[in-house]
Scaffold this active site. Sequence first.
Site, PDB file in Angstrom:
ATOM      1  N   TYR A 235      11.441   8.645   1.010  1.00 15.14           N
ATOM      2  CA  TYR A 235      11.328   7.532   0.056  1.00 15.14           C
ATOM      3  C   TYR A 235      12.007   7.810  -1.291  1.00 15.14           C
ATOM      4  CZ  TYR A 235       7.878   5.930   3.464  1.00 15.14           C
ATOM      5  OH  TYR A 235       7.272   5.525   4.623  1.00 15.14           O
TER       6      TYR A 235
ATOM      7  N   GLU B  13      12.739  -9.062   1.654  1.00 23.44           N
ATOM      8  CA  GLU B  13      11.874  -7.945   2.042  1.00 23.44           C
ATOM      9  C   GLU B  13      12.687  -6.661   1.934  1.00 23.44           C
ATOM     10  OE1 GLU B  13      10.462  -8.400   6.057  1.00 23.44           O
ATOM     11  OE2 GLU B  13       9.293  -6.527   5.997  1.00 23.44           O
TER      12      GLU B  13
ATOM     13  N   HIS C 148       4.211  -4.469   8.978  1.00 22.95           N
ATOM     14  CA  HIS C 148       4.193  -4.320  10.433  1.00 22.95           C
ATOM     15  C   HIS C 148       3.088  -5.128  11.105  1.00 22.95           C
ATOM     16  CE1 HIS C 148       7.016  -1.284   9.382  1.00 22.95           C
ATOM     17  NE2 HIS C 148       6.118  -0.463   8.871  1.00 22.95           N
TER      18      HIS C 148
ATOM     19  N   ASP D 170       1.610 -15.484   6.290  1.00 24.33           N
ATOM     20  CA  ASP D 170       1.279 -16.899   6.144  1.00 24.33           C
ATOM     21  C   ASP D 170       1.343 -17.335   4.681  1.00 24.33           C
ATOM     22  OD1 ASP D 170       0.952 -17.122   8.845  1.00 24.33           O
ATOM     23  OD2 ASP D 170      -1.240 -17.283   8.802  1.00 24.33           O
TER      24      ASP D 170
ATOM     25  N   ALA E 184       3.283  -0.673   4.870  1.00 20.75           N
ATOM     26  CA  ALA E 184       2.845  -0.811   6.266  1.00 20.75           C
ATOM     27  C   ALA E 184       2.337  -2.218   6.579  1.00 20.75           C
ATOM     28  CB  ALA E 184       1.769   0.227   6.578  1.00 20.75           C
TER      29      ALA E 184
ATOM     30  N   ARG F 126      12.646   4.906  12.856  1.00 19.42           N
ATOM     31  CA  ARG F 126      11.404   5.677  12.759  1.00 19.42           C
ATOM     32  C   ARG F 126      10.459   5.324  13.929  1.00 19.42           C
ATOM     33  NH1 ARG F 126       9.206   5.302   6.844  1.00 19.42           N
ATOM     34  NH2 ARG F 126       7.961   7.062   7.611  1.00 19.42           N
TER      35      ARG F 126
ATOM     36  N   ARG G  88       6.816   0.895  13.498  1.00 13.32           N
ATOM     37  CA  ARG G  88       7.492   0.378  12.288  1.00 13.32           C
ATOM     38  C   ARG G  88       8.606  -0.618  12.626  1.00 13.32           C
ATOM     39  NH1 ARG G  88       5.512   3.898   8.226  1.00 13.32           N
ATOM     40  NH2 ARG G  88       5.070   5.953   9.090  1.00 13.32           N
TER      41      ARG G  88
ATOM     42  N   ASN H 295       8.258  -5.270  -1.031  1.00 17.12           N
ATOM     43  CA  ASN H 295       8.149  -4.163  -0.092  1.00 17.12           C
ATOM     44  C   ASN H 295       6.686  -4.143   0.335  1.00 17.12           C
ATOM     45  OD1 ASN H 295       7.906  -1.855   1.393  1.00 17.12           O
ATOM     46  ND2 ASN H 295       9.107  -0.568  -0.008  1.00 17.12           N
TER      47      ASN H 295
ATOM     48  N   HIS I 129      12.677  -2.474   2.552  1.00 21.37           N
ATOM     49  CA  HIS I 129      12.092  -1.212   3.023  1.00 21.37           C
ATOM     50  C   HIS I 129      13.036  -0.100   2.602  1.00 21.37           C
ATOM     51  CE1 HIS I 129       8.760  -2.892   5.245  1.00 21.37           C
ATOM     52  NE2 HIS I 129       9.586  -3.854   5.625  1.00 21.37           N
ATOM     53  N   ILE I 130      12.493   0.871   1.923  1.00 20.40           N
ATOM     54  CA  ILE I 130      13.298   1.968   1.384  1.00 20.40           C
ATOM     55  C   ILE I 130      13.936   2.763   2.531  1.00 20.40           C
ATOM     56  CG2 ILE I 130      13.165   4.120   0.057  1.00 20.40           C
ATOM     57  CD1 ILE I 130      10.652   2.774  -1.342  1.00 20.40           C
ATOM     58  N   SER I 131      13.123   3.052   3.532  1.00 16.39           N
ATOM     59  CA  SER I 131      13.609   3.815   4.680  1.00 16.39           C
ATOM     60  C   SER I 131      14.117   2.854   5.749  1.00 16.39           C
ATOM     61  CB  SER I 131      12.470   4.665   5.248  1.00 16.39           C
ATOM     62  OG  SER I 131      11.418   3.825   5.715  1.00 16.39           O
TER      63      SER I 131
ATOM     64  N   PRO J  57       0.795  -1.222   0.000  1.00 17.11           N
ATOM     65  CA  PRO J  57       0.000   0.000   0.000  1.00 17.11           C
ATOM     66  C   PRO J  57       0.834   1.282   0.000  1.00 17.11           C
ATOM     67  CG  PRO J  57      -0.139  -1.117   2.124  1.00 17.11           C
ATOM     68  CD  PRO J  57       0.538  -2.056   1.177  1.00 17.11           C
ATOM     69  N   ASN J  58       0.342   2.233  -0.745  1.00 18.74           N
ATOM     70  CA  ASN J  58       0.897   3.589  -0.853  1.00 18.74           C
ATOM     71  C   ASN J  58       2.171   3.670  -1.685  1.00 18.74           C
ATOM     72  OD1 ASN J  58      -1.122   4.931   0.806  1.00 18.74           O
ATOM     73  ND2 ASN J  58      -0.228   3.797   2.506  1.00 18.74           N
TER      74      ASN J  58
ATOM     75  N   ARG K  60       5.246  10.935  -2.672  1.00 19.23           N
ATOM     76  CA  ARG K  60       5.019  10.828  -1.233  1.00 19.23           C
ATOM     77  C   ARG K  60       6.343  10.934  -0.479  1.00 19.23           C
ATOM     78  NH1 ARG K  60       4.472   4.965   1.237  1.00 19.23           N
ATOM     79  NH2 ARG K  60       3.921   5.409   3.382  1.00 19.23           N
TER      80      ARG K  60
HETATM   81  C1  DQA Z   1       8.179   1.344   3.864  1.00 17.53           C
HETATM   82  C2  DQA Z   1       8.186   1.563   5.384  1.00 17.53           C
HETATM   83  C3  DQA Z   1       6.797   1.383   5.957  1.00 17.53           C
HETATM   84  O1  DQA Z   1       6.836   1.618   7.365  1.00 17.53           O
HETATM   85  C4  DQA Z   1       5.829   2.359   5.336  1.00 17.53           C
HETATM   86  O2  DQA Z   1       4.523   2.134   5.827  1.00 17.53           O
HETATM   87  C5  DQA Z   1       5.857   2.327   3.842  1.00 17.53           C
HETATM   88  C6  DQA Z   1       7.153   2.230   3.175  1.00 17.53           C
HETATM   89  C7  DQA Z   1       9.562   1.624   3.234  1.00 17.53           C
HETATM   90  O3  DQA Z   1       9.755   1.216   2.100  1.00 17.53           O
HETATM   91  O4  DQA Z   1      10.405   2.272   3.866  1.00 17.53           O
HETATM   92  O5  DQA Z   1       4.832   2.452   3.187  1.00 17.53           O
HETATM   93  O6  DQA Z   1       7.859  -0.017   3.584  1.00 17.53           O
END
Ligand code: DQA
Length: 146
Positions: free
Chosen positions: A25, A100, A82, A89, A79, A109, A113, A76, A102-104, A12-13, A20
Amino acid sequence: MPNPYLLLINGPNLNRLGVRKPDTYGTRTLQDVVDLVRETAQGYGVEVLDKQSNHEGELIDFLQQHGPEALGIIINPGAFGHYAYALRDCLEDIDRPTIEVHISNVHKREAFRHQLVLADVVQGQVVGLGTDGYRYAAIALCQLNP
Ligand code: DQA
């Protein structure tokens, strides 16, 4: 036999990449990231099937359909990483090498997270290295599975 392929999954997002929170990011768009992973994998003769969704069930449907035959999976989860136990599963069930991303650096943070519920079903994680992390994940999966 079909060519070997990686799955590139974004949760998501992440469709908002480039717009964003660019300080967090980066400025690459989702399409830039897909192109980056595709070019990297191409160097190993590996194709990429990509999917972004804001809905956990859609990601699970895609993983169930294409995951079992994949060389590996880059995910990725946004959220979902988390708290999304159904996604966790699903990855456990598919049982393919998964990285996996995560960009950040989620560990620097907010506390919510810090929990990563996919951690025990993935081969490894790339955290905090920006969108280049996707490229490192692709290289790792292609090299793990020559
Ligand atoms: C993220 C980190 C997550 O906490 C956040 O909700 C994202 C992006 C990252 O790529 O750093 O949407 O997965």
